[in-house]
Design an enzyme around this catalytic site. Structure first.
Site, short mmCIF file in Angstrom:
data_model
loop_
_atom_site.label_atom_id
_atom_site.label_comp_id
_atom_site.label_asym_id
_atom_site.label_seq_id
_atom_site.Cartn_x
_atom_site.Cartn_y
_atom_site.Cartn_z
N ASP A 1 69.80 82.78 36.48
CA ASP A 1 69.61 82.15 35.17
C ASP A 1 68.26 81.46 35.01
O ASP A 1 68.13 80.47 34.28
CB ASP A 1 70.74 81.13 34.88
N LYS B 1 64.96 85.16 33.56
CA LYS B 1 64.43 86.50 33.87
C LYS B 1 64.44 87.39 32.64
O LYS B 1 63.52 88.15 32.39
CB LYS B 1 65.28 87.18 34.97
N GLY C 1 73.77 87.85 33.19
CA GLY C 1 73.69 87.59 31.75
C GLY C 1 72.25 87.25 31.44
O GLY C 1 71.77 86.18 31.82
N HIS C 2 71.53 88.19 30.84
CA HIS C 2 70.09 88.02 30.62
C HIS C 2 69.83 87.86 29.13
O HIS C 2 70.07 88.78 28.35
CB HIS C 2 69.33 89.23 31.19
N GLN D 1 70.68 88.05 39.19
CA GLN D 1 70.97 86.87 40.02
C GLN D 1 69.66 86.27 40.54
O GLN D 1 68.66 86.37 39.85
CB GLN D 1 71.94 87.21 41.18
P1 GDP Z 1 68.48 84.98 33.24
O1 GDP Z 1 69.86 85.26 33.74
O2 GDP Z 1 67.53 84.66 34.33
O3 GDP Z 1 67.96 86.05 32.33
O4 GDP Z 1 68.60 83.65 32.36
P2 GDP Z 1 69.73 83.31 31.27
O5 GDP Z 1 69.48 84.13 30.06
O6 GDP Z 1 71.07 83.37 31.89
O7 GDP Z 1 69.44 81.79 31.03
C1 GDP Z 1 68.17 81.32 30.65
C2 GDP Z 1 68.33 80.52 29.33
O8 GDP Z 1 67.14 79.81 29.10
C3 GDP Z 1 68.53 81.43 28.13
O9 GDP Z 1 69.35 80.76 27.21
C4 GDP Z 1 67.12 81.57 27.57
O10 GDP Z 1 67.11 81.85 26.17
C5 GDP Z 1 66.56 80.22 27.85
N1 GDP Z 1 65.10 80.16 28.08
C6 GDP Z 1 64.30 81.06 28.72
N2 GDP Z 1 63.03 80.60 28.80
C7 GDP Z 1 63.04 79.38 28.20
C8 GDP Z 1 62.04 78.39 28.00
O11 GDP Z 1 60.88 78.51 28.41
N3 GDP Z 1 62.42 77.25 27.34
C9 GDP Z 1 63.69 77.05 26.90
N4 GDP Z 1 63.98 75.91 26.30
N5 GDP Z 1 64.66 77.96 27.08
C10 GDP Z 1 64.34 79.10 27.73
P1 IMO Z 2 71.86 86.30 36.27
O1 IMO Z 2 71.41 87.70 36.51
C1 IMO Z 2 73.81 82.76 37.87
C2 IMO Z 2 77.04 83.41 40.78
C3 IMO Z 2 78.44 83.04 40.36
C4 IMO Z 2 79.02 82.63 41.70
C5 IMO Z 2 78.38 83.63 42.66
C6 IMO Z 2 79.25 84.84 42.97
O2 IMO Z 2 72.28 86.02 34.88
O3 IMO Z 2 70.89 85.32 36.82
P2 IMO Z 2 79.90 87.01 41.56
O4 IMO Z 2 80.63 87.14 40.26
O5 IMO Z 2 78.56 87.59 41.57
O6 IMO Z 2 80.73 87.47 42.73
O7 IMO Z 2 79.74 85.41 41.76
O8 IMO Z 2 77.19 84.07 42.04
N1 IMO Z 2 76.34 84.35 39.87
C7 IMO Z 2 75.36 83.99 39.03
N2 IMO Z 2 74.83 82.77 38.77
N3 IMO Z 2 73.31 83.85 37.29
C8 IMO Z 2 73.80 85.09 37.57
O9 IMO Z 2 73.23 86.22 37.12
C9 IMO Z 2 74.90 85.20 38.46
N4 IMO Z 2 75.64 86.22 38.93
C10 IMO Z 2 76.50 85.69 39.81
O10 IMO Z 2 78.44 81.97 39.45
O11 IMO Z 2 78.57 81.36 42.06
MG MG Z 3 71.82 84.63 33.44
#
Ligand code: GDP
Ligand code: IMO
Ligand code: MG
Length: 435
Positions: A12, A15, A39-40, A218
């Site tokens: 999270d 990415k 979840g991207h 991840q």
């Molecule tokens: P990922 O799994 O690495 O793709 O990240 P996620 O999408 O799960 O979580 C990142 C969150 O941060 C999302 O809600 C993005 O929209 C948000 N985000 C990404 N870059 C920035 C930033 O520079 N500033 C802020 N405030 N939010 C951001």
């Molecule tokens: P992205 O790609 C954050 C965490 C889960 C749990 C552990 C194992 O969005 O960054 P799993 O379901 O993979 O067996 O869970 O890994 N986890 C993540 N945490 N971002 C993710 O993906 C994750 N995918 C799995 O919360 O701790």
């Molecule tokens: Mg994510």
């Protein structure tokens, strides 16, 4: 030159946003490990997309998207995700390739995931990821190619269901019943929707002359080998997973650039050690300002200060050429910002990230403190607008890691970022030159 984007923390990191914006310059975008646990998030002109199985770069209609062999694919969810994106006017199925060697996630994997969580909670996403990899390595898995041969697929599912039933009964004292026909029929229904996308993706990647962006899911600290085991995911989510996950030889990546994405602070979802976690109102503030709720499960993310011991582990073991620092804006207005530079366990100080869970659980962060900045960095796109105190913070991180911060992200929106050092596309401006 090919590019690899990896999570440098516990997932999270942002990415999705970074892959989306950099995909504009790549022709092929590849996911190669994990599954719908990812979840991207991408925000384009206020419209939000969350991708779980598709490579994020697919939102750019010039790209070819690849789901490579190291992924575990829930076909039902994949079809749903494809239809959702197609309903927004973005074609997917005419430029998506799915590996015939990828393993499937089926309903019984999710049942097992929930059962395993009852005994020794990891805090998984309950998407069946661990059990799908478990059966893969037990050599019982069902692969995408098996869907072409209905008799073979039927017998694999029958065998799997008998195995899961016995496991549930004998180990968990739980009744488990799932009909072979139902599982098979549901899978075949989804298969019909995407069967023309199935191919040998490693051969495609090996032979294409197109530029490729590899999208990690991840993060490094969730990697099954170098993360905070056993509180990890069940795949190699660091650079270690690239070769096996894509089916490409290691030397294929010798000229690629490796970029890690890190927040300007730290978060984690689920259980497991998190030395810099803040369980107080500062952590709460980070969660609220950063909107730190899971993109896949909606769970509140645990929040804390940036952990440079853990981040250095990611820089070193991934061989990172640079870091993209996201969510700097979330730190705006904090009076004091801390960053962890070592761990103390009783009377010992650790500068390297320990393997032992016993050490990690006891690790007390040693902090360096920084004065915060009052100015807003939200949405800034010009390096001249970076407050001096924020620049001090950035430069300290760079020096500690021995790797440049190549880009800052300043809001969720696609176009809100600042290049600090363009090592990816050749131009070189170090952040130290800017100040
Ligand atoms: P990922 O799994 O690495 O793709 O990240 P996620 O999408 O799960 O979580 C990142 C969150 O941060 C999302 O809600 C993005 O929209 C948000 N985000 C990404 N870059 C920035 C930033 O520079 N500033 C802020 N405030 N939010 C951001
Ligand atoms: P992205 O790609 C954050 C965490 C889960 C749990 C552990 C194992 O969005 O960054 P799993 O379901 O993979 O067996 O869970 O890994 N986890 C993540 N945490 N971002 C993710 O993906 C994750 N995918 C799995 O919360 O701790
Ligand atoms: Mg994510």
């Amino acid at each position: 030159m090919n590019l690899v984007i990896l999570g440098a923390q516990w997932g999270d990191e942002g990415k999705g946003k970074i892959v989306d914006l950099l995909s504009a310059e790549y022709e092929v975008v590849v996911r190669y490990q994990g599954g719908s646990n990812a979840g991207h998030t991408v925000m384009v002109n206020g419209q939000k997309f969350i991708l779980h199985l598709l490579p994020t770069g697919i939102l750019h209609t010039h790209t070819v998207g690849v789901i490579a062999q190291g992924m575990v694919v829930d076909l039902e969810l994949l079809v749903e995700e494809i239809k959702q994106i197609e309903s927004k006017g973005i074609s997917v199925r005419d430029r998506l390739l799915i590996s015939d060697r990828a393993h499937l996630v089926l309903p019984y994997h999710k049942t097992l995931d929930a059962l395993l969580e009852k005994r020794g909670k990891i805090g998984t996403t309950l998407r069946g990821i661990g059990p799908a990899y478990m059966l893969k390595y037990a050599r019982k898995g069902a692969r995408v190619c098996d869907l072409w041969d209905k008799d073979r697929f039927y017998s694999i599912i029958k065998d799997n269901l008998e195995f899961v039933e016995e496991l549930c009964k004998k180990v968990y004292c739980e009744d488990f019943q799932m009909k072979v026909d139902e599982v098979v029929d549901r899978a075949l229904e989804s298969f019909e929707e995407i069967k023309h996308c199935i191919t040998d993706t490693s051969s495609y990647l090996l032979n294409t002359k197109k530029s490729i962006l590899f999208e990690g899911a991840q993060g490094t600290l969730l990697d099954v080998d170098i993360g905070t085991y056993p509180y990890v995911t069940s795949s190699n989510s660091s650079a270690l997973g690239l070769s096996a996950g894509t089916g490409l030889p290691p030397k294929f990546f010798s000229n690629a650039k490796f970029i890690g994405v890190s927040k300007a602070y730290a978060t984690r979802v689920g259980e497991g050690p998190f030395p810099t976690e803040l369980k107080d109102e500062v952590g709460q503030l980070l969660r609220e300002k950063g909107k730190e709720y899971g993109a896949t499960t909606g769970r509140p993310r645990r929040c804390g200060w940036l952990d440079l011991v853990a981040l250095k582990h990611a820089v070193d073991l991934n061989g990172l050429d640079g870091i993209v620092l996201t969510k700097l804006d979330v730190l705006d207005g904090f009076g004091e910002i801390k960053v962890c530079t070592a761990y103390r366990v009783e009377d010992k100080v650790f500068k390297n990230f320990p393997a032992s869970l016993s050490l990690l659980e006891k690790a007390q962060p040693v902090y360096e403190c920084f004065e915060g900045w009052k100015e807003s960095t939200y949405g800034i796109t010009n390096y001249k607008d970076i407050p001096e105190k924020a620049m001090n913070y950035i430069q300290f991180i760079e020096r500690f890691l021995g790797a440049p911060i190549v880009m800052l992200s300043t809001s969720p929106e696609r176009d809100k970022y600042i290049w600090l050092s363009e090592i990816i596309h050749g131009r070189k401006v170090a952040s130290s030159d800017i100040c």
